[in-house]
Design a protein around this motif. Structure first.
Motif, PDB file in Angstrom:
ATOM      1  N   GLU A 174    -100.064  42.796 -17.978  1.00  0.00           N
ATOM      2  CA  GLU A 174     -98.615  42.733 -18.151  1.00  0.00           C
ATOM      3  C   GLU A 174     -97.975  44.043 -17.712  1.00  0.00           C
ATOM      4  N   VAL A 175     -98.567  45.147 -18.092  1.00  0.00           N
ATOM      5  CA  VAL A 175     -98.063  46.451 -17.675  1.00  0.00           C
ATOM      6  C   VAL A 175     -98.170  46.592 -16.159  1.00  0.00           C
ATOM      7  N   ALA A 176     -99.271  46.128 -15.595  1.00  0.00           N
ATOM      8  CA  ALA A 176     -99.462  46.192 -14.141  1.00  0.00           C
ATOM      9  C   ALA A 176     -98.365  45.415 -13.421  1.00  0.00           C
ATOM     10  N   ILE A 177     -98.022  44.240 -13.923  1.00  0.00           N
ATOM     11  CA  ILE A 177     -96.973  43.430 -13.299  1.00  0.00           C
ATOM     12  C   ILE A 177     -95.650  44.189 -13.310  1.00  0.00           C
ATOM     13  N   LEU A 178     -95.316  44.785 -14.443  1.00  0.00           N
ATOM     14  CA  LEU A 178     -94.075  45.547 -14.543  1.00  0.00           C
ATOM     15  C   LEU A 178     -94.082  46.755 -13.612  1.00  0.00           C
ATOM     16  N   LEU A 179     -95.200  47.474 -13.582  1.00  0.00           N
ATOM     17  CA  LEU A 179     -95.285  48.653 -12.713  1.00  0.00           C
ATOM     18  C   LEU A 179     -95.277  48.269 -11.236  1.00  0.00           C
ATOM     19  N   GLU A 180     -95.912  47.168 -10.884  1.00  0.00           N
ATOM     20  CA  GLU A 180     -95.891  46.707  -9.495  1.00  0.00           C
ATOM     21  C   GLU A 180     -94.471  46.368  -9.069  1.00  0.00           C
ATOM     22  N   HIS A 181     -93.744  45.706  -9.949  1.00  0.00           N
ATOM     23  CA  HIS A 181     -92.354  45.353  -9.659  1.00  0.00           C
ATOM     24  C   HIS A 181     -91.512  46.623  -9.446  1.00  0.00           C
ATOM     25  N   ARG A 182     -91.675  47.558 -10.341  1.00  0.00           N
ATOM     26  CA  ARG A 182     -90.913  48.817 -10.225  1.00  0.00           C
ATOM     27  C   ARG A 182     -91.328  49.574  -8.966  1.00  0.00           C
ATOM     28  N   SER A 183     -92.598  49.571  -8.654  1.00  0.00           N
ATOM     29  CA  SER A 183     -93.101  50.232  -7.457  1.00  0.00           C
ATOM     30  C   SER A 183     -92.480  49.632  -6.202  1.00  0.00           C
ATOM     31  N   GLU A 184     -92.423  48.303  -6.161  1.00  0.00           N
ATOM     32  CA  GLU A 184     -91.810  47.623  -5.016  1.00  0.00           C
ATOM     33  C   GLU A 184     -90.339  47.985  -4.891  1.00  0.00           C
ATOM     34  N   GLN A 185     -89.649  48.060  -6.015  1.00  0.00           N
ATOM     35  CA  GLN A 185     -88.234  48.453  -5.993  1.00  0.00           C
ATOM     36  C   GLN A 185     -88.079  49.852  -5.406  1.00  0.00           C
ATOM     37  N   LEU A 186     -88.913  50.777  -5.866  1.00  0.00           N
ATOM     38  CA  LEU A 186     -88.825  52.157  -5.393  1.00  0.00           C
ATOM     39  C   LEU A 186     -89.201  52.273  -3.924  1.00  0.00           C
ATOM     40  N   LYS A 187     -90.235  51.533  -3.496  1.00  0.00           N
ATOM     41  CA  LYS A 187     -90.630  51.569  -2.087  1.00  0.00           C
ATOM     42  C   LYS A 187     -89.509  51.044  -1.205  1.00  0.00           C
ATOM     43  N   HIS A 188     -88.871  49.973  -1.657  1.00  0.00           N
ATOM     44  CA  HIS A 188     -87.773  49.390  -0.896  1.00  0.00           C
ATOM     45  C   HIS A 188     -86.614  50.387  -0.771  1.00  0.00           C
ATOM     46  N   MET A 189     -86.294  51.056  -1.870  1.00  0.00           N
ATOM     47  CA  MET A 189     -85.207  52.040  -1.867  1.00  0.00           C
ATOM     48  C   MET A 189     -85.564  53.263  -1.026  1.00  0.00           C
ATOM     49  N   ALA A 190     -86.854  53.600  -0.948  1.00  0.00           N
ATOM     50  CA  ALA A 190     -87.285  54.796  -0.218  1.00  0.00           C
ATOM     51  C   ALA A 190     -87.711  54.462   1.214  1.00  0.00           C
ATOM     52  N   GLY A 191     -87.460  53.240   1.656  1.00  0.00           N
ATOM     53  CA  GLY A 191     -87.833  52.872   3.011  1.00  0.00           C
ATOM     54  C   GLY A 191     -89.314  52.612   3.184  1.00  0.00           C
ATOM     55  N   ASP A 192     -89.942  51.986   2.185  1.00  0.00           N
ATOM     56  CA  ASP A 192     -91.362  51.613   2.245  1.00  0.00           C
ATOM     57  C   ASP A 192     -92.325  52.787   2.327  1.00  0.00           C
ATOM     58  N   SER A 193     -91.937  53.940   1.948  1.00  0.00           N
ATOM     59  CA  SER A 193     -92.845  55.088   1.990  1.00  0.00           C
ATOM     60  C   SER A 193     -93.553  55.218   0.644  1.00  0.00           C
ATOM     61  N   LEU A 194     -94.863  54.966   0.653  1.00  0.00           N
ATOM     62  CA  LEU A 194     -95.648  55.056  -0.580  1.00  0.00           C
ATOM     63  C   LEU A 194     -95.625  56.475  -1.139  1.00  0.00           C
ATOM     64  N   ASN A 195     -95.464  57.462  -0.282  1.00  0.00           N
ATOM     65  CA  ASN A 195     -95.437  58.858  -0.731  1.00  0.00           C
ATOM     66  C   ASN A 195     -94.209  59.166  -1.585  1.00  0.00           C
ATOM     67  N   GLN A 196     -93.236  58.292  -1.559  1.00  0.00           N
ATOM     68  CA  GLN A 196     -92.020  58.508  -2.334  1.00  0.00           C
ATOM     69  C   GLN A 196     -92.160  58.079  -3.800  1.00  0.00           C
ATOM     70  N   LEU A 197     -93.245  57.366  -4.123  1.00  0.00           N
ATOM     71  CA  LEU A 197     -93.437  56.925  -5.502  1.00  0.00           C
ATOM     72  C   LEU A 197     -93.777  58.111  -6.389  1.00  0.00           C
ATOM     73  N   PRO A 198     -93.181  58.140  -7.576  1.00  0.00           N
ATOM     74  CA  PRO A 198     -93.563  59.194  -8.513  1.00  0.00           C
ATOM     75  C   PRO A 198     -95.066  59.119  -8.802  1.00  0.00           C
ATOM     76  N   ARG A 199     -95.711  60.248  -8.839  1.00  0.00           N
ATOM     77  CA  ARG A 199     -97.165  60.312  -9.033  1.00  0.00           C
ATOM     78  C   ARG A 199     -97.594  59.622 -10.334  1.00  0.00           C
ATOM     79  N   VAL A 200     -96.827  59.815 -11.386  1.00  0.00           N
ATOM     80  CA  VAL A 200     -97.196  59.216 -12.670  1.00  0.00           C
ATOM     81  C   VAL A 200     -97.145  57.694 -12.577  1.00  0.00           C
ATOM     82  N   LEU A 201     -96.212  57.140 -11.832  1.00  0.00           N
ATOM     83  CA  LEU A 201     -96.135  55.695 -11.659  1.00  0.00           C
ATOM     84  C   LEU A 201     -97.345  55.192 -10.884  1.00  0.00           C
ATOM     85  N   GLU A 202     -97.684  55.873  -9.808  1.00  0.00           N
ATOM     86  CA  GLU A 202     -98.834  55.489  -8.996  1.00  0.00           C
ATOM     87  C   GLU A 202    -100.138  55.557  -9.799  1.00  0.00           C
TER      88      GLU A 202
END
Length: 117
Positions: free
Chosen positions: A7-35
């Motif tokens: 359940e936590v993974a689903i929520l974090l994956e969703h948030r990760s996708e949101q952040l990647k979309h906002m950052a132009g699909d750059s995985l390096n833009q994800l906060p380290r703690v989220l990753e």
């Protein structure tokens, strides 16, 4: 009650996708703690889909356990009565209605959900 790693993974994956979309699909833009958190919960997820998680909740809720007991059994998925009672000793406390047969049935129900996950 939010206890499942999946359940936590689903929520974090969703948030990760949101952040990647906002950052132009750059995985390096994800906060380290989220990753790191996402990697951790994926590693320890016992169940992979939402239907299985719902089934686990339904099975365990029949036994009127505390949230702690539900979380431990749902996340660790012990396979034997001895293993279950060693990690959740309160299953064998005086006044509880769980005998070895009831605990074994519960564990078998969880195992069946896992097999079809």
């Amino acid at each position: 009650m939010d206890w499942g790693c999946r359940e936590v993974a689903i929520l974090l994956e969703h948030r990760s996708e949101q952040l990647k979309h906002m950052a132009g699909d750059s995985l390096n833009q994800l906060p380290r703690v989220l990753e790191m958190s996402l990697q951790y919960v994926k590693r320890f997820s016992r169940f992979t889909n939402q239907d299985s998680i719902k089934q686990v909740r339904e099975v365990l809720s029949r036994y009127q356990m505390t949230e702690f007991e539900l979380a431990v059994l749902g996340n660790l998925c012990p396979e034997t009565v001895e293993e279950a009672t060693s990690i959740v000793p309160s299953l064998k406390m005086a006044g509880r209605t769980y005998d070895d047969e009831a605990i074994e049935k519960m564990l078998n129900d969880l195992l069946m959900i896992k097999k079809f996950d």
